[in-house]
Each structure stands twice: as C-alpha cells, then as structure tokens.
Design an enzyme around this catalytic site. Structure first.
Site, mmCIF file in Angstrom:
data_model
loop_
_atom_site.group_PDB
_atom_site.id
_atom_site.type_symbol
_atom_site.label_atom_id
_atom_site.label_comp_id
_atom_site.label_asym_id
_atom_site.label_seq_id
_atom_site.Cartn_x
_atom_site.Cartn_y
_atom_site.Cartn_z
ATOM 1 N N TYR A 154 0.863 -1.186 0.000
ATOM 2 C CA TYR A 154 0.000 0.000 0.000
ATOM 3 C C TYR A 154 0.894 1.229 0.000
ATOM 4 O O TYR A 154 1.663 1.452 0.932
ATOM 5 C CB TYR A 154 -0.936 0.032 1.214
ATOM 6 C CG TYR A 154 -1.780 1.278 1.207
ATOM 7 C CD1 TYR A 154 -2.864 1.406 0.333
ATOM 8 C CD2 TYR A 154 -1.463 2.377 2.017
ATOM 9 C CE1 TYR A 154 -3.609 2.568 0.285
ATOM 10 C CE2 TYR A 154 -2.207 3.538 1.977
ATOM 11 C CZ TYR A 154 -3.277 3.627 1.109
ATOM 12 O OH TYR A 154 -4.013 4.790 1.051
ATOM 13 N N ASP A 170 9.446 3.454 1.111
ATOM 14 C CA ASP A 170 8.247 4.167 1.542
ATOM 15 C C ASP A 170 8.168 4.025 3.061
ATOM 16 O O ASP A 170 7.638 3.048 3.582
ATOM 17 C CB ASP A 170 7.009 3.582 0.857
ATOM 18 C CG ASP A 170 5.724 4.260 1.312
ATOM 19 O OD1 ASP A 170 5.795 5.090 2.242
ATOM 20 O OD2 ASP A 170 4.656 3.959 0.752
ATOM 21 N N LYS A 206 2.985 10.936 7.565
ATOM 22 C CA LYS A 206 2.371 10.489 8.825
ATOM 23 C C LYS A 206 3.038 11.071 10.081
ATOM 24 O O LYS A 206 2.711 12.169 10.475
ATOM 25 C CB LYS A 206 2.308 8.960 8.853
ATOM 26 C CG LYS A 206 1.326 8.441 7.799
ATOM 27 C CD LYS A 206 0.796 7.065 8.053
ATOM 28 C CE LYS A 206 -0.420 6.796 7.179
ATOM 29 N NZ LYS A 206 -0.254 5.718 6.198
HETATM 30 C C1 LIG Z 1 -0.620 5.849 4.659
HETATM 31 C C2 LIG Z 1 0.421 5.447 3.713
HETATM 32 C C3 LIG Z 1 0.609 6.120 2.494
HETATM 33 C C4 LIG Z 1 -0.302 7.205 2.034
HETATM 34 O O1 LIG Z 1 -0.245 8.321 2.861
HETATM 35 P P1 LIG Z 1 -1.446 9.378 2.852
HETATM 36 O O2 LIG Z 1 -0.956 10.501 3.666
HETATM 37 O O3 LIG Z 1 -2.616 8.664 3.481
HETATM 38 O O4 LIG Z 1 -1.712 9.735 1.432
HETATM 39 C C5 LIG Z 1 1.659 5.722 1.687
HETATM 40 N N1 LIG Z 1 2.477 4.729 2.045
HETATM 41 C C6 LIG Z 1 2.333 4.061 3.204
HETATM 42 C C7 LIG Z 1 3.295 2.984 3.560
HETATM 43 C C8 LIG Z 1 1.288 4.377 4.067
HETATM 44 O O5 LIG Z 1 1.114 3.686 5.200
#
Ligand SMILES: *Cc1c(COP(=O)(O)O)cnc(C)c1O
Length: 424
Positions: A141, A235, A264
C-alpha cells in the site's frame, strides 16, 4: 442537532461505505485520549491512522505552531524559501542516511510517493534510457493517488480503476520462510535490464495487515538492486519516526535506498505534510541547461511554514531520550503480551516489529478486508473505550509513544477478554 447527524447531511468520509455510516463526534484530544461530545473517553490505540506519535494536542508542538502562524503562515515555494523549510531539511538529512542529500516537500504520503516515482522515472528519461519497469511487493500500500495506486497491490481498493493503472511487476513479500522464493522473483525480473525502480514498505506492510519481514532479506534485495542499477525507494510513510524501534525502518539495514518517502509521523500527526528525499545522483540527473529536464511537480502548499514548524517541533521531541525510552517501553510491553497469548486458540498468527503489534484472528471467512468479523471487533473495542480499527481479521495496536503502561495493560486485557470470550 448533534455532530453525527449534522455530519451525515453534508460529509463523505474516507474509506467509508456511507450507507448507514455514523461518525463519532470528537471534540477534544489529550495525550493518548480522544473525547466525544458526550464526554466519553477513548484510547487512541491506532494513533489516529498511524500519524499521532506524541499524543493529541501536544503543548510543545502547539506553541511552536502558533509562533509560526504569527510570523509567516505561507509563502509560494518556487523562487522563495523560508527558515522553517531550510531548518527542517537540514535536520531531516541529519537523521536520514548519509546518501540522502535533497528534500522535496509535498502534502501527504501519497504525494510523497508520486514524487518519488516521478524522480525515478524521469531520472532515466533525462538520461535518455528506456528502462520502464517498476517492481513492488504484492499487497503493498503506497497511497490512493493514481501513481501510488499503481504501485500498490491490486485489491478491492484499486479494482474499479484497474485499467487506468500502469503496469507494475509484483513479487511476493519475503515473509519468514519465503525469503528465497521472493528473492528469486526479483532476480528473474532484473534479468531483463529494463527495471527502473523497486519500491517497498521496509519491514512492515501496513495496510496489507501489518505483514512483516526481516531486515536481512531487505538488505539483500536493496543490495541486488544497487548492483543492477535499479533505483530503490523506501516508503517510510508508516514506518518512519521510531515506529519500528529505530528512527527509520531502514536503519535496521546497512544498504541505503536512493529515495525516501516520509509523512504520517513527520509532524507528529499535527499537520499534513509529505517529504521525498533523494541522493545526489538522482538530483544531479535533473540539472541541465535544457529546461525539459526539470522536475515539473509542485503543490500550492509545498513546504507550508506551519507544517514545517510542526515537523520541527515534532523532531525536537523525537530527539529527546524520553522518546526512545517510550518506544523501548512499548516494545517491551508488546513483547510480554505477545508471549503471554501467542498460544491462544483464537489466534492464527501474532507478530511484532517495534511499537506495532498485530494479531490475526482465526476465522472461516477469507474475504480479508471485508471480513464480517471486522465490524464486530471494531464495535467491541469501541464499547470498551478503545479505538482499534482491524484490517479484516487482523487486530493491531500502534499507539502514540506517550501512552501509559496502564492504558497498554487495559488494551491487552481487553484483547485477551475478546479472545477468551471467543466472540469469533
Ligand atoms: C498511509 C500510507 C501512504 C499514504 O499516505 P497518505 O498521507 O494517506 O496519502 C503511503 N504509504 C504508506 C506505507 C502508508 O502507510
């Protein structure tokens, strides 16, 4: 009219089937707690979708943000800069691996990923190369915008858009015992010499259900990409900022990826902000007298000073020994609980990385995210004053670092109660 009713008339919520949906009206937050308009208290055991690390309404952060608001609220970031953006970049680079040299700001995790993908793709196009393929893990994701969806596992989230997503080569996640199989798949794809980038969530796949794998295999994969000139993109949107027990999840490995995506926990969950960092080599490929080699990407609120100030204040807190101690404390508490229930008959798997604890419940229903179990689990914990938001049949605890031992114990006790009552 109360908040939920007013809300229902005018608002469309994320990841919510709005038919019959009711939202809880939260009016105040303090530390690990959220309070609704009737004064009900909830423990935020999932850090408000994995963003809140220092607790709600943190006084130190709000003070810094308020100072920034009264000094400079925003300025265009093309052709202009400001102290908070510069200081934040300097300080983030001190925490990132040595090979990271430049910071590109955006608004959230998905945009941080979009920028990373664009950097990788245009890196090769600027060099006149024809490399096209991107490799990612199954069930990954990486966000909800189209590029981020494309590199995410195909699922019920992406199905309606499948024909609009670009092709990606997916390989198995190298979970315990499956490392070699996954590595072989990577090797096979890299034989083609047509691969531009490999994007991954280091050590923990969040939305997939907190699926975990070991640093050793990630190290091996990153190293293999490097010798084959494939750009590696970490990521760290969910795993960054102490979540896995170290500042970044990739701090558990020695090989360092070329590009990082952060969001985040970056601002401690206070402001929306995304960061994509990259190596000098990536950055240099965009330097040219030829204007077409520019990275033409930006957002209106790029490097918003208020968001930068929240991130700076949040970094101050991350750098305190108290933060590392809290993370260690949560890790130890999780692991004690882990050991006490790992043999429970209602569980099929239990796993932990740093402050993340995930428990997979036994179920006959294999529809994963839409699992019917999910709603009953969610409501059970809500009624006990705990916000846990299961991913299908997977319950996970991912708390703010300020959470007390008492609150952790209460969460564990309630999970145990749930398992014992065999409500499954
Ligand atoms: C939450 C998340 C995203 C997306 O971030 P948003 O701020 O919700 O767009 C991308 N990569 C990972 C690993 C995530 O957990």
């Amino acid at each position: 009219m109360k908040l939920p009713e007013r809300d229902n008339k005018v608002i469309w919520h994320p990841y919510t089937q709005m038919q019959g949906a009711i939202s809880i009206g939260i009016v105040r937050g303090e530390g690990a707690y959220l309070f609704d308009e009737d004064g009900r208290k909830f423990i935020d055991a999932i850090s408000s979708w994995w963003v809140n690390t220092h607790g709600h309404s943190n006084k130190y952060i709000s003070e810094k943000v308020s100072q920034q608001l009264n000094t400079l609220e925003h300025v265009i970031f093309a052709g202009f800069t400001h102290p908070s953006a510069v200081e934040l970049a300097e300080r983030l680079l001190q925490h990132l691996p040595q090979n990271q040299k430049k910071i590109f700001y955006s608004d959230n995790g998905s945009t941080a990923v979009e920028v990373a993908l664009k950097m990788a793709i245009q890196f090769y196009s600027n060099k006149g190369s024809t490399k096209r393929k991107i490799v990612a893990f199954k069930n990954a994701y990486h966000g909800d915008t189209f590029g981020a969806m494309s590199v995410s596992g195909r699922s019920l989230f992406t199905n309606p858009f499948s024909q609009y997503l670009f092709d990606v080569n997916f390989i198995e996640l190298p979970v315990k015992g499956r490392e070699e199989a996954s590595f072989e798949q990577l090797k096979e794809i890299l034989k083609t010499d047509d691969v531009s980038a490999f994007i991954f969530e280091p050590l923990v796949q969040g939305a997939a259900g907190m699926l975990m794998y070991e640093p050793e295999i990630l190290e091996k994969m990153v190293a293999y990409c490097k010798i084959n000139n494939v750009i590696t993109i970490a990521d760290e949107v969910m795993t960054g900022f102490h979540r896995t027990g170290k500042f970044f999840a990739t701090d558990h490995i020695n090989e360092k990826p070329d590009i990082y995506c952060l969001s985040k926990g970056l601002t401690g969950g206070v402001m929306a902000m995304g960061v994509t960092s990259c190596s000098q080599e990536i950055f240099d490929a965009f330097l040219s007298d030829d204007k077409t080699k520019t990275l033409y990407h930006g957002h209106s609120y790029t490097a918003n000073p208020v968001a930068c100030s929240a991130a700076l204040a949040s970094l101050d807190l991350y750098e305190k020994t108290e933060c590392a101690e809290n993370v260690k404390r949560i890790e130890n508490k999780h692991s004690d609980f882990f050991n006490s229930i790992k043999e429970h008959s209602a569980i099929t798997d239990i796993r932990q990385t740093g402050t993340i604890l995930a428990i997979e419940l036994k179920t006959n229903d294999n529809t994963s995210y839409l699992n019917s179990l999910r709603d009953s689990v969610y409501n059970f914990f809500l009624n006990k004053g705990i916000i846990l938001r299961p991913l299908g049949n997977i319950i996970y605890v991912l708390p703010p670092y300020c959470i007390s031992n008492d609150d952790l114990n209460y969460i564990y006790k309630t999970i145990k109660e749930f398992l014992d009552e065999n409500l499954i």
